[in-house]
Design a protein around this motif. Structure first.
Motif, short mmCIF file in Angstrom:
data_model
loop_
_atom_site.label_atom_id
_atom_site.label_comp_id
_atom_site.label_asym_id
_atom_site.label_seq_id
_atom_site.Cartn_x
_atom_site.Cartn_y
_atom_site.Cartn_z
N THR A 92 0.84 -1.20 0.00
CA THR A 92 0.00 0.00 0.00
C THR A 92 0.87 1.25 0.00
O THR A 92 2.00 1.24 0.50
CB THR A 92 -0.94 0.04 1.22
N LEU A 93 0.34 2.32 -0.55
CA LEU A 93 1.02 3.62 -0.58
C LEU A 93 0.06 4.70 -0.13
O LEU A 93 -0.96 4.95 -0.77
CB LEU A 93 1.51 3.94 -1.99
N ALA A 94 0.36 5.33 1.00
CA ALA A 94 -0.36 6.53 1.44
C ALA A 94 0.53 7.72 1.12
O ALA A 94 1.72 7.71 1.45
CB ALA A 94 -0.65 6.47 2.94
N PHE A 95 -0.01 8.73 0.49
CA PHE A 95 0.82 9.86 0.05
C PHE A 95 0.15 11.19 0.35
O PHE A 95 -1.08 11.27 0.49
CB PHE A 95 1.11 9.75 -1.46
N ASP A 96 0.98 12.22 0.46
CA ASP A 96 0.49 13.58 0.65
C ASP A 96 0.24 14.24 -0.70
O ASP A 96 1.07 14.14 -1.62
CB ASP A 96 1.50 14.42 1.43
N ALA A 97 -0.87 14.94 -0.81
CA ALA A 97 -1.16 15.69 -2.02
C ALA A 97 -0.14 16.80 -2.23
O ALA A 97 0.48 17.30 -1.28
CB ALA A 97 -2.55 16.30 -1.93
N ALA A 98 0.04 17.19 -3.48
CA ALA A 98 0.88 18.34 -3.79
C ALA A 98 0.38 19.56 -3.03
O ALA A 98 -0.83 19.72 -2.81
CB ALA A 98 0.86 18.63 -5.29
N HIS A 99 1.31 20.41 -2.56
CA HIS A 99 1.02 21.63 -1.81
C HIS A 99 0.61 21.35 -0.37
O HIS A 99 0.23 22.28 0.35
CB HIS A 99 -0.08 22.47 -2.49
N GLN A 100 0.68 20.08 0.06
CA GLN A 100 0.22 19.73 1.40
C GLN A 100 1.17 18.72 2.03
O GLN A 100 1.94 18.05 1.34
CB GLN A 100 -1.21 19.17 1.33
N GLY A 101 1.12 18.61 3.36
CA GLY A 101 1.94 17.63 4.07
C GLY A 101 3.42 17.80 3.76
O GLY A 101 3.94 18.91 3.75
N GLU A 102 4.09 16.67 3.51
CA GLU A 102 5.51 16.70 3.19
C GLU A 102 5.78 16.80 1.69
O GLU A 102 6.94 16.84 1.28
CB GLU A 102 6.19 15.43 3.74
N SER A 103 4.74 16.83 0.87
CA SER A 103 4.93 16.98 -0.57
C SER A 103 5.30 18.42 -0.91
O SER A 103 4.99 19.36 -0.16
CB SER A 103 3.68 16.55 -1.32
N GLU A 104 5.95 18.58 -2.04
CA GLU A 104 6.34 19.92 -2.49
C GLU A 104 5.15 20.66 -3.08
O GLU A 104 4.08 20.10 -3.27
CB GLU A 104 7.45 19.80 -3.53
N GLY A 105 5.36 21.93 -3.37
CA GLY A 105 4.35 22.73 -4.03
C GLY A 105 4.02 24.00 -3.27
O GLY A 105 3.76 23.98 -2.08
N GLU A 106 4.08 25.11 -3.98
CA GLU A 106 3.69 26.42 -3.44
C GLU A 106 2.55 26.96 -4.29
O GLU A 106 2.51 26.76 -5.49
CB GLU A 106 4.88 27.39 -3.47
N PRO A 107 1.59 27.66 -3.67
CA PRO A 107 1.50 27.99 -2.25
C PRO A 107 1.06 26.78 -1.41
O PRO A 107 0.41 25.87 -1.92
CB PRO A 107 0.43 29.08 -2.23
N ARG A 108 1.41 26.81 -0.15
CA ARG A 108 0.97 25.76 0.74
C ARG A 108 -0.54 25.89 0.99
O ARG A 108 -1.07 27.00 1.04
CB ARG A 108 1.72 25.81 2.08
N GLY A 109 -1.19 24.76 1.16
CA GLY A 109 -2.62 24.78 1.43
C GLY A 109 -3.49 24.97 0.20
O GLY A 109 -4.68 25.21 0.34
N LEU A 110 -2.91 24.81 -0.99
CA LEU A 110 -3.73 24.85 -2.20
C LEU A 110 -4.47 23.53 -2.36
O LEU A 110 -3.86 22.46 -2.28
CB LEU A 110 -2.85 25.10 -3.43
N GLU A 111 -5.77 23.59 -2.55
CA GLU A 111 -6.58 22.40 -2.85
C GLU A 111 -7.06 22.54 -4.29
O GLU A 111 -7.99 23.29 -4.59
CB GLU A 111 -7.77 22.30 -1.88
N ASP A 112 -6.39 21.83 -5.17
CA ASP A 112 -6.67 21.90 -6.61
C ASP A 112 -7.17 20.53 -7.06
O ASP A 112 -6.38 19.59 -7.19
CB ASP A 112 -5.40 22.29 -7.35
N PRO A 113 -8.49 20.37 -7.28
CA PRO A 113 -9.01 19.05 -7.63
C PRO A 113 -8.35 18.42 -8.85
O PRO A 113 -8.08 17.21 -8.85
CB PRO A 113 -10.49 19.32 -7.89
N GLY A 114 -8.07 19.21 -9.88
CA GLY A 114 -7.40 18.64 -11.05
C GLY A 114 -6.03 18.09 -10.70
O GLY A 114 -5.65 16.99 -11.15
N ARG A 115 -5.30 18.81 -9.87
CA ARG A 115 -3.99 18.34 -9.44
C ARG A 115 -4.13 17.12 -8.54
O ARG A 115 -3.34 16.18 -8.62
CB ARG A 115 -3.27 19.47 -8.70
#
Length: 304
Positions: A60-83
């Motif tokens: 199994t693989l649990a992962f953090d979405a882009a812009h959240q958790g330990e994943s990269e991506g700026e700005p932080r806290g972006l919730e982009d459904p397409g992404r």
């Protein structure tokens, strides 16, 4: 056994926890990619389900979405459904490169908002052979109609006005504009109703609070969310199987019912009686029957 991993996303690099079964037959094995709820991180509900399913023999693989958790991506806290949908597909791509994984036996599991994202990703990614959800939410429906489907229609237009002003402020150099996801105090949370209190209690108290879990979203998330529809292409999942698990007392269960009604292929809707939405995140008396059903489902449909 848990291993920290990183892998390419659709831009930012993503961080995950890869869980391998202890002992048993060597790989390649059936595998499940697990997405976290909106504002969650892999150390919370998605990690719990990933670990419990690994104990039953799956990679199994649990992962953090882009812009959240330990994943990269700026700005932080972006919730982009397409992404977020692309994040699922990137996770599948990563898994196909692992020796432990049978690339012909990959399934997807989404919890809360990731339930909607998992459905959207599976619809157009034929590498995913079966898809399950727990407390599935279409985040767009929740923003438009409310968690219970009874929200005042004026709420979303007001949020879109605020999002538009925030984008203008950012263009003028005033920095990223954000809004809080949770009330500041227990008293305020209780005034917001049972579902608001559920979220506050899970994310903002010792029950499950995590320092990397998002407590705010960017205002630029709102117009992205409003234009999304997690169930638009659900018919494309067929003939692959679908399992939707909901709490029998969850105010959000109507969204899983809507997804079930739109799905055309093999499908099952399972109610965990006595459970509200977030009971299925971490309460063992409700998580255990959900895991047992998921185990049965994925074992049948990811068989060799």
């Amino acid at each position: 056994m848990r291993t920290d991993v990183t892998f390419p996303g659709a831009g930012p690099e993503l961080a995950g926890h890869l869980y391998l079964p202890d002992g048993g037959a060597p790989g390649p094995r059936p595998t499940i990619v697990v997405g976290h709820p909106g504002s969650g991180v892999k150390e919370q509900a998605s990690g719990l389900y990933a670990r419990r399913l690994a104990e039953r023999g799956f990679v199994t693989l649990a992962f953090d979405a882009a812009h959240q958790g330990e994943s990269e991506g700026e700005p932080r806290g972006l919730e982009d459904p397409g992404r977020r949908v692309e994040d699922f597909k990137a996770a599948v791509s990563f898994l196909t490169t692992r020796d432990e994984v049978d690339p012909g036996r990959i399934g997807a599991l989404g919890i809360c908002a990731s339930g909607g994202y998992a459905l959207a990703a599976t619809a157009t990614d034929h590498r995913v052979r079966a898809v399950g959800t727990v407390s599935a939410v279409d985040i767009s429906r929740q923003f438009r109609l409310g968690a219970d489907g009874a929200q005042d229609p004026a709420v979303l237009p007001g949020m879109l006005d605020a999002a538009a002003k925030a984008r203008t402020a950012e263009a003028r150099g005033e920095g990223v504009q954000r809004f809080p996801l949770f009330p500041a105090t227990e008293e305020e949370a209780r005034r917001g109703g049972p579902h608001v209190f559920e979220g506050w209690e899970y994310y903002c108290t010792p029950r499950a609070a995590h320092p990397r879990s998002a407590k705010e979203l960017t205002w630029s998330s709102v117009d992205r969310i409003a234009a999304f529809d997690a169930f638009r292409s659900i018919g494309l999942i067929a003939p692959r199987p679908l399992l939707l698990i909901v709490g029998g007392d969850a105010v959000t269960s109507w969204m899983s019912v809507a997804a079930f009604q739109k799905a055309r292929g093999p499908k099952e809707l399972v109610r965990i009686e006595g459970a509200v939405h977030m009971d299925l995140y971490d309460k063992d008396e409700h998580v255990t029957p959900a895991v047992e059903k998921l185990d049965e489902f994925f074992a049948a449909h990811l068989a060799g």
